[in-house]
Design an enzyme around this catalytic site. Sequence first.
Site, mmCIF file in Angstrom:
data_model
loop_
_atom_site.group_PDB
_atom_site.id
_atom_site.type_symbol
_atom_site.label_atom_id
_atom_site.label_comp_id
_atom_site.label_asym_id
_atom_site.label_seq_id
_atom_site.Cartn_x
_atom_site.Cartn_y
_atom_site.Cartn_z
ATOM 1 N N HIS A 54 8.272 4.526 2.361
ATOM 2 C CA HIS A 54 7.602 4.381 1.447
ATOM 3 C C HIS A 54 6.100 4.807 1.991
ATOM 4 O O HIS A 54 5.970 5.126 3.349
ATOM 5 C CB HIS A 54 7.372 2.850 0.768
ATOM 6 C CG HIS A 54 7.088 1.884 1.699
ATOM 7 N ND1 HIS A 54 5.744 1.480 2.392
ATOM 8 C CD2 HIS A 54 7.997 1.021 2.303
ATOM 9 C CE1 HIS A 54 5.770 0.681 3.190
ATOM 10 N NE2 HIS A 54 6.985 0.140 3.025
HETATM 11 P P1 TYD Z 1 9.032 -3.668 2.150
HETATM 12 O O1 TYD Z 1 7.409 -3.417 2.197
HETATM 13 O O2 TYD Z 1 9.760 -2.645 1.283
HETATM 14 O O3 TYD Z 1 9.540 -3.728 3.664
HETATM 15 P P2 TYD Z 1 9.865 -2.697 4.691
HETATM 16 O O4 TYD Z 1 8.760 -1.382 4.405
HETATM 17 O O5 TYD Z 1 9.624 -3.407 5.824
HETATM 18 O O6 TYD Z 1 11.145 -1.954 4.780
HETATM 19 O O7 TYD Z 1 9.078 -5.075 1.591
HETATM 20 C C1 TYD Z 1 10.332 -5.820 1.473
HETATM 21 C C2 TYD Z 1 10.312 -6.932 0.559
HETATM 22 O O8 TYD Z 1 9.202 -7.954 1.131
HETATM 23 C C3 TYD Z 1 9.928 -6.578 -0.727
HETATM 24 O O9 TYD Z 1 10.487 -7.352 -1.586
HETATM 25 C C4 TYD Z 1 8.464 -6.982 -0.873
HETATM 26 C C5 TYD Z 1 8.439 -8.024 0.147
HETATM 27 N N1 TYD Z 1 7.041 -8.207 0.825
HETATM 28 C C6 TYD Z 1 6.507 -9.286 0.535
HETATM 29 O O10 TYD Z 1 6.444 -10.022 -0.144
HETATM 30 N N2 TYD Z 1 4.903 -9.412 1.165
HETATM 31 C C7 TYD Z 1 4.820 -8.488 2.078
HETATM 32 O O11 TYD Z 1 3.610 -8.529 2.994
HETATM 33 C C8 TYD Z 1 5.577 -7.624 2.492
HETATM 34 C C9 TYD Z 1 5.194 -6.453 3.666
HETATM 35 C C10 TYD Z 1 6.809 -7.278 1.732
#
Ligand code: TYD
Length: 139
Positions: A54
């Site tokens: 993303h």
């Molecule tokens: P995501 O940012 O998609 O993870 P990555 O990029 O590391 O693969 O986030 C995964 C899940 O965690 C999503 O449901 C959102 C949640 N999340 C939070 O609640 N708070 C945060 O600060 C972050 C980064 C993610």
Amino acid sequence: MTSRLDKCRLIQLPRIQDARGNLTAIEGTDVTGFEIRRVYYLYDVPGGADRGAHAHKALWQLVIAIMGSFDITLDDGERKRTFQLNRGYQGLLICPYIWRELNNFSSGAVCLVLASERYDPTDYIRDYDAFLAAAKAQG
Ligand code: TYD
């Protein structure tokens, strides 16, 4: 002109070396260039797992491998660059409108992220084609 990808760079973090173990401290805006509003970390990442995939519209981040190693591929819509992070005294600065993918996590790796904003799901661009269009519009 510095491209968006060139703004993303490895930063050497301050390191206090000691026979008892090393220490790195990050405070204020000194190292990151942004005020740290959120800290999160990835851990217990199973072998072969991919994270990220993303971009963000406003968020700046500093990513640190505080344990083990992993790869981050950054993509500004025109060029890609892969960094291997494997040192607790190096941080990768990521600016907005950069697509990032994290993979090749070593066993026990911990990825620490210092972020310029609190969590905001509306700041994410999770569709790659939408990212390409948004990155182009940003110039
Ligand atoms: P995501 O940012 O998609 O993870 P990555 O990029 O590391 O693969 O986030 C995964 C899940 O965690 C999503 O449901 C959102 C949640 N999340 C939070 O609640 N708070 C945060 O600060 C972050 C980064 C993610």
